[in-house]
Design a protein around this motif. Structure first.
Motif, PDB file in Angstrom:
ATOM      1  N   VAL A 139      -5.688  10.531  -8.020  1.00 57.48           N
ATOM      2  CA  VAL A 139      -4.948  11.002  -9.202  1.00 57.48           C
ATOM      3  C   VAL A 139      -5.801  10.779 -10.456  1.00 57.48           C
ATOM      4  CG1 VAL A 139      -2.807  10.741 -10.531  1.00 57.48           C
ATOM      5  CG2 VAL A 139      -2.755  10.538  -8.038  1.00 57.48           C
ATOM      6  N   GLY A 164       1.678   5.741  -8.874  1.00 60.37           N
ATOM      7  CA  GLY A 164       1.644   5.974  -7.428  1.00 60.37           C
ATOM      8  C   GLY A 164       2.246   4.791  -6.694  1.00 60.37           C
ATOM      9  N   PHE A 198      -9.674  -2.235  -4.079  1.00 59.54           N
ATOM     10  CA  PHE A 198      -9.537  -0.952  -4.777  1.00 59.54           C
ATOM     11  C   PHE A 198     -10.024  -1.088  -6.222  1.00 59.54           C
ATOM     12  CE2 PHE A 198      -5.810   0.659  -1.900  1.00 59.54           C
ATOM     13  CZ  PHE A 198      -6.731   0.988  -0.917  1.00 59.54           C
ATOM     14  N   PHE A 252       5.372   9.903  -8.079  1.00 59.39           N
ATOM     15  CA  PHE A 252       5.577  10.743  -6.889  1.00 59.39           C
ATOM     16  C   PHE A 252       6.364   9.970  -5.840  1.00 59.39           C
ATOM     17  CE2 PHE A 252       3.143   9.419  -3.199  1.00 59.39           C
ATOM     18  CZ  PHE A 252       2.112   8.639  -3.691  1.00 59.39           C
ATOM     19  N   PRO A 282       4.615   2.403  -4.605  1.00 62.02           N
ATOM     20  CA  PRO A 282       5.643   2.687  -3.585  1.00 62.02           C
ATOM     21  C   PRO A 282       6.975   2.060  -4.026  1.00 62.02           C
ATOM     22  CG  PRO A 282       4.124   0.974  -2.825  1.00 62.02           C
ATOM     23  CD  PRO A 282       3.701   1.320  -4.218  1.00 62.02           C
ATOM     24  N   THR A 336       0.853  -1.200   0.000  1.00 64.64           N
ATOM     25  CA  THR A 336       0.000   0.000   0.000  1.00 64.64           C
ATOM     26  C   THR A 336       0.884   1.243   0.000  1.00 64.64           C
ATOM     27  OG1 THR A 336      -1.685  -1.225   1.192  1.00 64.64           O
ATOM     28  CG2 THR A 336      -1.918   1.169   1.176  1.00 64.64           C
TER      29      THR A 336
HETATM   30  C1  LIG Z   1       0.981   4.877  -2.181  1.00 67.62           C
HETATM   31  S1  LIG Z   1      -0.525   4.125  -2.760  1.00 67.62           S
HETATM   32  C2  LIG Z   1      -1.017   5.382  -3.949  1.00 67.62           C
HETATM   33  C3  LIG Z   1      -2.489   5.321  -4.267  1.00 67.62           C
HETATM   34  C4  LIG Z   1      -3.001   6.498  -5.123  1.00 67.62           C
HETATM   35  N1  LIG Z   1      -2.327   6.581  -6.388  1.00 67.62           N
HETATM   36  C5  LIG Z   1      -2.859   7.789  -4.380  1.00 67.62           C
HETATM   37  O1  LIG Z   1      -2.058   8.624  -4.840  1.00 67.62           O
HETATM   38  O2  LIG Z   1      -3.535   7.989  -3.354  1.00 67.62           O
HETATM   39  C6  LIG Z   1       0.090   2.794  -3.747  1.00 67.62           C
HETATM   40  C7  LIG Z   1      -0.942   2.028  -4.523  1.00 67.62           C
HETATM   41  O3  LIG Z   1      -0.245   1.110  -5.379  1.00 67.62           O
HETATM   42  C8  LIG Z   1      -0.855  -0.176  -5.316  1.00 67.62           C
HETATM   43  N2  LIG Z   1       0.205  -1.147  -5.643  1.00 67.62           N
HETATM   44  C9  LIG Z   1       1.288  -1.474  -4.892  1.00 67.62           C
HETATM   45  N3  LIG Z   1       2.065  -2.357  -5.532  1.00 67.62           N
HETATM   46  C10 LIG Z   1       1.464  -2.596  -6.724  1.00 67.62           C
HETATM   47  C11 LIG Z   1       1.800  -3.413  -7.832  1.00 67.62           C
HETATM   48  N4  LIG Z   1       2.908  -4.152  -7.840  1.00 67.62           N
HETATM   49  N5  LIG Z   1       0.980  -3.407  -8.899  1.00 67.62           N
HETATM   50  C12 LIG Z   1      -0.155  -2.631  -8.902  1.00 67.62           C
HETATM   51  N6  LIG Z   1      -0.521  -1.834  -7.876  1.00 67.62           N
HETATM   52  C13 LIG Z   1       0.272  -1.827  -6.798  1.00 67.62           C
HETATM   53  C14 LIG Z   1      -1.377  -0.267  -3.883  1.00 67.62           C
HETATM   54  O4  LIG Z   1      -2.381  -1.241  -3.761  1.00 67.62           O
HETATM   55  C15 LIG Z   1      -1.873   1.164  -3.671  1.00 67.62           C
HETATM   56  O5  LIG Z   1      -3.176   1.322  -4.149  1.00 67.62           O
END
Ligand SMILES: C[S@@+](CC[C@H](N)C(=O)[O-])C[C@H]1O[C@@H](n2cnc3c(N)ncnc32)[C@H](O)[C@@H]1O
Length: 212
Positions: free
Chosen positions: A81, A143, A104, A174, A145, A45
């Motif tokens: 976003v 987005g 989500f 970001f 991480p 997340t």
């Molecule tokens: C830091 S949150 C950002 C969410 C949104 N973009 C925001 O700015 O509020 C990271 C998002 O990336 C998703 N995520 C993490 N690793 C991922 C992956 N390998 N493939 C797809 N989505 C992923 C998570 O489930 C989460 O929804």
């Protein structure tokens, strides 16, 4: 308390919550969903709350709505976003949202019914989207991480993303970190960064990478 008075009280509380949400540019139910997801899977997340309005807008402004092709978003979460991209003039039909978390994905499908929502791992970008995109992408906005992955995986993600993009089109990412999420000096890649966005919690910066 009589039923009518109770209903009135409920309406008053609800309208106060909506006003609070509007004033602060947040949705409390999304905050709760995000915290739950973070408690279950903190690494994937990657944040405790969704991005704020200013950060989302800053990311979206790097995307030129007049460039043809799909706009891909990696890790859209609850969609702040995505909303900013639509507000910047990107038609929802052009959006391809790649999200790992099934809850989500369900929410995104309900909120953006014309967008294409792909449940999957964004690090397998070429395999995931190679057959789906009919033309090169106008932008890829992420987005994810990234710091939870080793640098070689981040570099591979960027290389795959640049291959799916039109020449010169942006890969937008970001980060809360003070250093770039992907090294900024790479052969054949131009990188630029936004100012630090202090109005986000935590403060963040947007990095943009292009082939060139
Ligand atoms: C830091 S949150 C950002 C969410 C949104 N973009 C925001 O700015 O509020 C990271 C998002 O990336 C998703 N995520 C993490 N690793 C991922 C992956 N390998 N493939 C797809 N989505 C992923 C998570 O489930 C989460 O929804």
């Amino acid at each position: 308390m009589p039923l009518e008075a109770l209903q009135q009280l409920e309406r008053t509380i609800e309208s106060r919550i909506r006003r609070f949400e509007q004033r602060n540019g947040i949705r409390l139910d999304d905050e709760v969903r995000f915290i739950r997801s973070w408690l279950e899977k903190p690494l994937s997340t990657g944040a405790v709350t969704p991005s704020g309005r200013v950060l989302a807008r800053t990311m979206a402004r790097y995307v030129d709505a007049n460039t043809a092709g799909p706009v891909v978003e990696l890790g859209p979460g609850t969609g702040p976003v995505t909303e900013a991209l639509i507000a910047e003039g990107i038609a929802p039909e052009r959006l391809v949202l790649v999200e790992f978390n099934p809850t989500f994905c369900q929410l995104l499908r309900a909120r953006f019914p014309s967008a294409t929502v792909v449940l999957g791992d964004a690090y397998g970008l070429r395999r995931l989207l190679g057959g789906l995109l009919q033309q090169p992408a106008a932008a890829i906005v992420s987005g994810l991480p990234l710091f939870t992955k080793p640098v070689r995986m981040r570099l591979r993600l960027l290389r795959d993303a640049l291959e799916l993009l039109r020449p010169g089109a942006p890969f937008v990412q970001f980060t809360y970190a003070v250093v770039p999420p992907i090294p900024k000096r790479l052969v054949g890649v131009r990188a630029e960064a936004s100012e630090r966005i202090w109005k986000n919690m935590p403060p963040a910066r947007v990095w943009v990478y292009r082939k060139g």
